[in-house]
Design a protein around this motif. Structure first.
Motif, PDB file in Angstrom:
ATOM      1  N   LYS A 106       0.819  -1.210   0.000  1.00 43.96           N
ATOM      2  CA  LYS A 106       0.000   0.000   0.000  1.00 43.96           C
ATOM      3  C   LYS A 106       0.855   1.262   0.000  1.00 43.96           C
ATOM      4  CE  LYS A 106      -4.067  -1.906   2.321  1.00 43.96           C
ATOM      5  NZ  LYS A 106      -4.887  -1.867   3.545  1.00 43.96           N
ATOM      6  N   ASN A 107       2.065   1.155   0.586  1.00 40.18           N
ATOM      7  CA  ASN A 107       2.925   2.330   0.702  1.00 40.18           C
ATOM      8  C   ASN A 107       3.573   2.724  -0.619  1.00 40.18           C
ATOM      9  OD1 ASN A 107       2.394   2.709   3.377  1.00 40.18           O
ATOM     10  ND2 ASN A 107       4.172   1.568   4.110  1.00 40.18           N
ATOM     11  N   LYS A 108       3.608   1.793  -1.590  1.00 40.95           N
ATOM     12  CA  LYS A 108       4.232   2.087  -2.879  1.00 40.95           C
ATOM     13  C   LYS A 108       3.292   2.939  -3.723  1.00 40.95           C
ATOM     14  CE  LYS A 108       7.129  -2.052  -2.965  1.00 40.95           C
ATOM     15  NZ  LYS A 108       7.449  -3.319  -3.670  1.00 40.95           N
ATOM     16  N   ILE A 109       3.784   4.125  -4.127  1.00 40.19           N
ATOM     17  CA  ILE A 109       2.957   5.054  -4.884  1.00 40.19           C
ATOM     18  C   ILE A 109       3.788   5.690  -5.989  1.00 40.19           C
ATOM     19  CG2 ILE A 109       1.514   5.581  -2.880  1.00 40.19           C
ATOM     20  CD1 ILE A 109       3.085   8.273  -2.693  1.00 40.19           C
ATOM     21  N   SER A 110       3.139   6.510  -6.797  1.00 36.73           N
ATOM     22  CA  SER A 110       3.830   7.346  -7.774  1.00 36.73           C
ATOM     23  C   SER A 110       3.054   8.654  -7.871  1.00 36.73           C
ATOM     24  CB  SER A 110       3.900   6.656  -9.139  1.00 36.73           C
ATOM     25  OG  SER A 110       4.561   7.481 -10.070  1.00 36.73           O
ATOM     26  N   PHE A 111       3.587   9.694  -7.207  1.00 35.28           N
ATOM     27  CA  PHE A 111       2.897  10.981  -7.151  1.00 35.28           C
ATOM     28  C   PHE A 111       3.889  12.087  -7.497  1.00 35.28           C
ATOM     29  CE2 PHE A 111       1.104  14.730  -4.980  1.00 35.28           C
ATOM     30  CZ  PHE A 111      -0.197  14.683  -5.466  1.00 35.28           C
ATOM     31  N   VAL A 112       3.630  12.759  -8.617  1.00 35.22           N
ATOM     32  CA  VAL A 112       4.537  13.810  -9.086  1.00 35.22           C
ATOM     33  C   VAL A 112       4.344  15.084  -8.261  1.00 35.22           C
ATOM     34  CG1 VAL A 112       5.188  15.269 -11.035  1.00 35.22           C
ATOM     35  CG2 VAL A 112       4.571  12.878 -11.429  1.00 35.22           C
ATOM     36  N   ILE A 113       5.447  15.556  -7.663  1.00 35.48           N
ATOM     37  CA  ILE A 113       5.412  16.794  -6.884  1.00 35.48           C
ATOM     38  C   ILE A 113       5.794  17.984  -7.770  1.00 35.48           C
ATOM     39  CG2 ILE A 113       6.382  18.020  -4.893  1.00 35.48           C
ATOM     40  CD1 ILE A 113       4.559  15.670  -4.166  1.00 35.48           C
ATOM     41  N   ASN A 114       6.859  17.802  -8.532  1.00 40.24           N
ATOM     42  CA  ASN A 114       7.278  18.810  -9.514  1.00 40.24           C
ATOM     43  C   ASN A 114       8.107  18.113 -10.585  1.00 40.24           C
ATOM     44  OD1 ASN A 114      10.057  18.690  -8.521  1.00 40.24           O
ATOM     45  ND2 ASN A 114       9.325  19.914  -6.775  1.00 40.24           N
ATOM     46  N   ASP A 115       8.718  18.883 -11.466  1.00 39.84           N
ATOM     47  CA  ASP A 115       9.474  18.289 -12.578  1.00 39.84           C
ATOM     48  C   ASP A 115      10.657  17.456 -12.107  1.00 39.84           C
ATOM     49  OD1 ASP A 115       7.752  19.445 -14.341  1.00 39.84           O
ATOM     50  OD2 ASP A 115       9.027  21.198 -14.745  1.00 39.84           O
ATOM     51  N   ASP A 116      11.137  17.739 -10.914  1.00 36.50           N
ATOM     52  CA  ASP A 116      12.344  17.056 -10.421  1.00 36.50           C
ATOM     53  C   ASP A 116      12.060  16.029  -9.316  1.00 36.50           C
ATOM     54  OD1 ASP A 116      14.006  18.641 -12.099  1.00 36.50           O
ATOM     55  OD2 ASP A 116      13.870  20.286 -10.642  1.00 36.50           O
ATOM     56  N   VAL A 117      10.879  16.086  -8.736  1.00 34.54           N
ATOM     57  CA  VAL A 117      10.590  15.242  -7.566  1.00 34.54           C
ATOM     58  C   VAL A 117       9.318  14.415  -7.793  1.00 34.54           C
ATOM     59  CG1 VAL A 117      10.072  15.205  -5.093  1.00 34.54           C
ATOM     60  CG2 VAL A 117      11.673  16.905  -6.018  1.00 34.54           C
ATOM     61  N   THR A 118       9.451  13.109  -7.587  1.00 33.92           N
ATOM     62  CA  THR A 118       8.305  12.192  -7.611  1.00 33.92           C
ATOM     63  C   THR A 118       8.359  11.329  -6.368  1.00 33.92           C
ATOM     64  OG1 THR A 118       8.241  12.108 -10.038  1.00 33.92           O
ATOM     65  CG2 THR A 118       7.162  10.312  -8.845  1.00 33.92           C
ATOM     66  N   TYR A 119       7.280  11.297  -5.623  1.00 31.93           N
ATOM     67  CA  TYR A 119       7.234  10.463  -4.415  1.00 31.93           C
ATOM     68  C   TYR A 119       6.876   9.025  -4.812  1.00 31.93           C
ATOM     69  CZ  TYR A 119       7.287  14.628  -1.410  1.00 31.93           C
ATOM     70  OH  TYR A 119       7.634  15.788  -0.771  1.00 31.93           O
ATOM     71  N   ASN A 120       7.665   8.064  -4.291  1.00 33.94           N
ATOM     72  CA  ASN A 120       7.446   6.649  -4.603  1.00 33.94           C
ATOM     73  C   ASN A 120       6.943   5.852  -3.407  1.00 33.94           C
ATOM     74  OD1 ASN A 120       8.417   6.767  -7.358  1.00 33.94           O
ATOM     75  ND2 ASN A 120      10.457   7.078  -6.476  1.00 33.94           N
ATOM     76  N   SER A 121       6.846   6.521  -2.276  1.00 33.25           N
ATOM     77  CA  SER A 121       6.327   5.868  -1.069  1.00 33.25           C
ATOM     78  C   SER A 121       5.462   6.865  -0.317  1.00 33.25           C
ATOM     79  CB  SER A 121       7.470   5.390  -0.172  1.00 33.25           C
ATOM     80  OG  SER A 121       6.967   4.946   1.081  1.00 33.25           O
ATOM     81  N   ILE A 122       4.434   6.359   0.335  1.00 32.85           N
ATOM     82  CA  ILE A 122       3.541   7.246   1.077  1.00 32.85           C
ATOM     83  C   ILE A 122       4.280   7.924   2.229  1.00 32.85           C
ATOM     84  CG2 ILE A 122       2.682   5.526   2.720  1.00 32.85           C
ATOM     85  CD1 ILE A 122      -0.118   6.778   2.273  1.00 32.85           C
ATOM     86  N   SER A 123       5.386   7.311   2.657  1.00 27.50           N
ATOM     87  CA  SER A 123       6.179   7.910   3.741  1.00 27.50           C
ATOM     88  C   SER A 123       7.022   9.086   3.254  1.00 27.50           C
ATOM     89  CB  SER A 123       7.093   6.849   4.367  1.00 27.50           C
ATOM     90  OG  SER A 123       7.983   6.321   3.400  1.00 27.50           O
ATOM     91  N   ASP A 124       7.054   9.332   1.933  1.00 29.11           N
ATOM     92  CA  ASP A 124       7.826  10.459   1.392  1.00 29.11           C
ATOM     93  C   ASP A 124       7.183  11.809   1.680  1.00 29.11           C
ATOM     94  OD1 ASP A 124       9.763   8.797   0.373  1.00 29.11           O
ATOM     95  OD2 ASP A 124       8.905   8.701  -1.634  1.00 29.11           O
ATOM     96  N   PHE A 125       5.892  11.800   1.995  1.00 24.28           N
ATOM     97  CA  PHE A 125       5.213  13.077   2.251  1.00 24.28           C
ATOM     98  C   PHE A 125       5.807  13.743   3.490  1.00 24.28           C
ATOM     99  CE2 PHE A 125       1.951  10.929  -0.314  1.00 24.28           C
ATOM    100  CZ  PHE A 125       1.725  11.914  -1.269  1.00 24.28           C
ATOM    101  N   LYS A 126       6.099  15.029   3.333  1.00 23.07           N
ATOM    102  CA  LYS A 126       6.759  15.779   4.408  1.00 23.07           C
ATOM    103  C   LYS A 126       5.774  16.600   5.235  1.00 23.07           C
ATOM    104  CE  LYS A 126      10.807  14.582   2.611  1.00 23.07           C
ATOM    105  NZ  LYS A 126      10.302  13.900   1.403  1.00 23.07           N
ATOM    106  N   VAL A 127       4.717  17.074   4.617  1.00 26.77           N
ATOM    107  CA  VAL A 127       3.763  17.950   5.296  1.00 26.77           C
ATOM    108  C   VAL A 127       2.798  17.126   6.140  1.00 26.77           C
ATOM    109  CG1 VAL A 127       1.934  19.672   4.986  1.00 26.77           C
ATOM    110  CG2 VAL A 127       3.936  19.668   3.478  1.00 26.77           C
ATOM    111  N   SER A 128       2.609  17.567   7.376  1.00 26.60           N
ATOM    112  CA  SER A 128       1.694  16.863   8.281  1.00 26.60           C
ATOM    113  C   SER A 128       0.283  16.809   7.683  1.00 26.60           C
ATOM    114  CB  SER A 128       1.657  17.579   9.632  1.00 26.60           C
ATOM    115  OG  SER A 128       0.710  16.982  10.488  1.00 26.60           O
ATOM    116  N   GLY A 129      -0.301  15.628   7.679  1.00 27.78           N
ATOM    117  CA  GLY A 129      -1.663  15.447   7.182  1.00 27.78           C
ATOM    118  C   GLY A 129      -1.749  15.030   5.731  1.00 27.78           C
ATOM    119  N   ASN A 130      -0.624  15.145   4.982  1.00 26.42           N
ATOM    120  CA  ASN A 130      -0.680  14.808   3.560  1.00 26.42           C
ATOM    121  C   ASN A 130      -0.761  13.299   3.300  1.00 26.42           C
ATOM    122  OD1 ASN A 130      -0.874  17.330   2.530  1.00 26.42           O
ATOM    123  ND2 ASN A 130       1.232  17.481   1.772  1.00 26.42           N
ATOM    124  N   MET A 131      -0.255  12.502   4.236  1.00 19.14           N
ATOM    125  CA  MET A 131      -0.419  11.051   4.092  1.00 19.14           C
ATOM    126  C   MET A 131      -1.900  10.696   4.072  1.00 19.14           C
ATOM    127  SD  MET A 131       2.438   9.197   6.457  1.00 19.14           S
ATOM    128  CE  MET A 131       4.186   9.501   6.277  1.00 19.14           C
TER     129      MET A 131
END
Length: 399
Positions: A294-319
């Motif tokens: 479930k933790n494996k994801i693919s979410f584009v943040i910007n042109d240089d950053v793509t989150y591949n795990s749900i634990s990559d989110f830095k902002v509180s509440g974004n998970m």
């Protein structure tokens, strides 16, 4: 004197001993004839018919467990949803007898609950965002009122076939397992059918569940068990229905299969059973890695950053927001599929069908459009908040 003795002896021969007389008069008391009620006669006839039509099933294993713990022995894969008690899902201690099944998308659940009269009924609820909708009663066609105390629901991945257990005149014991299918034309479920033996008996049989990915099934029963215990049977889910033929088996043998007298008698040469046992082990081992998957994801943040795990989110509440986003996406897909199916029915239907579907299609399209807007907005909110924090960290790094 001799003549007198002879006469006395002859006379005594004709005198009946009182004890002997009692023995001769003693008769065996006739046993009373037990008169069965019409309902009992019908149930007995149904039992005989079901026994003759016993389905040919391979039972892989059987596990005796405390009744309150039986769900722990089920091991359905994530692709088949989640089974649990209602109280475990909703953290509600008021429904200890209610059981719940959530579909594989996690956006629809089926559960049991008591109505105002205290009779257990089946309900469904949809997940919109992070909220569940008000429960809607499942309408099951039961014109003869044969079923009561419906519980232990399980929906197949087709979203149409529903299994549940119920008591009443439609069963041959306490709880029996029934099957029904949703009719999209009427918006109700068809008349439930008793799935028969060996799954049902004169005891309580319930919580029939099939993992279609693995082809493995489970059900629970208290037949031949002491108070407070149940036996969970694991079986190979058949692709087609086959019964024990009277040409190949005696009536007594078929009855033993119906009663599940010996699961070893269903194994054949054992190869298929070993394969099934391996599948069960794989499911159980895979359950330990559900969270990793479930933790494996693919979410584009910007042109240089793509989150591949749900634990990559830095902002509180974004998970939590991302989980909500996935739920909304799944709901949008379900709604889109529903609209597409309705459109096909509209195109192929007559004027009556079209008039009935027109309002439904328009309403669903409007709801789907609103949902898509919410999805885009939530994606934007998550992305923007992450970029702000990343930019702040980058700026602090260069200061």
């Amino acid at each position: 004197m001799k003549k007198i003795l002879i006469c006395a002896a002859l006379l005594s021969a004709f005198v009946v001993n009182p004890a002997t007389a009692q023995k001769k008069k003693k008769r065996v008391k006739a046993q009373p004839v037990i008169q069965l009620s019409e309902e009992e006669l019908i149930k007995q006839a149904r039992l005989e018919q079901m026994t003759d039509a016993t389905q040919k099933i391979m039972f892989v294993d059987s596990i005796v467990v405390d009744k309150d713990m039986f769900l722990g022995k089920y091991a359905i894969s994530p692709e088949s949803g989640t089974l649990c008690r209602y109280n475990e899902m909703f953290k509600n201690g008021s429904k200890p007898e209610s059981y719940l099944h959530i579909n594989e998308l996690g956006n629809k659940c089926y559960f049991s609950d008591k109505d105002k009269a205290g009779n257990m009924k089946l309900y469904t609820s949809d997940r919109l965002g992070n909220q569940w909708t008000e429960p809607a009663a499942i309408t099951v066609l039961d014109d003869d009122n044969e079923l009561e105390q419906m519980n232990y629901p399980y929906i197949m991945t087709d979203g149409t076939t529903l299994y549940f257990a119920a008591q009443g005149s439609g069963s041959i014991g306490g709880y029996d397992i029934f099957e029904t299918r949703y009719d999209s034309e009427t918006g109700t479920y068809l008349k439930p059918e008793n799935i028969g033996m060996p799954f049902n008996s004169t005891a309580n049989d319930y919580m029939y569940a099939i993992d279609e990915t693995a082809g493995i099934g489970w059900f629970a029963t208290d037949r031949n068990q002491p108070e407070g215990k149940v036996c969970v049977y694991i079986f190979v889910a058949p692709e087609t229905r086959q019964v024990y033929s009277a040409e190949n088996y005696t009536k007594e043998q078929i009855k033993q299969f119906a009663d599940i007298s010996s699961i070893a008698d269903t194994w054949g040469k054992g190869g298929e059973r070993n394969n099934a046992l391996n599948k069960v082990r794989e499911i159980r081992n895979g359950n330990g890695h559900k969270e990793d998957a479930k933790n494996k994801i693919s979410f584009v943040i910007n042109d240089d950053v793509t989150y591949n795990s749900i634990s990559d989110f830095k902002v509180s509440g974004n998970m939590e927001k991302f989980k909500q986003l996935n739920e909304m996406r799944a709901l949008a897909k379900t709604l889109s599929d529903k609209i597409e199916k309705a459109r096909e029915q509209y195109a192929n239907g007559d004027m009556t069908v079209r008039n009935r579907l027109k309002a439904t299609i328009l309403a669903n399209e409007k709801e789907n459009e609103k949902l898509e807007m919410q999805i885009r907005q939530l994606e934007k909110d998550i992305r923007n908040s992450e970029n702000i924090l990343l930019n702040q960290k980058r700026a602090n790094h260069y200061e």
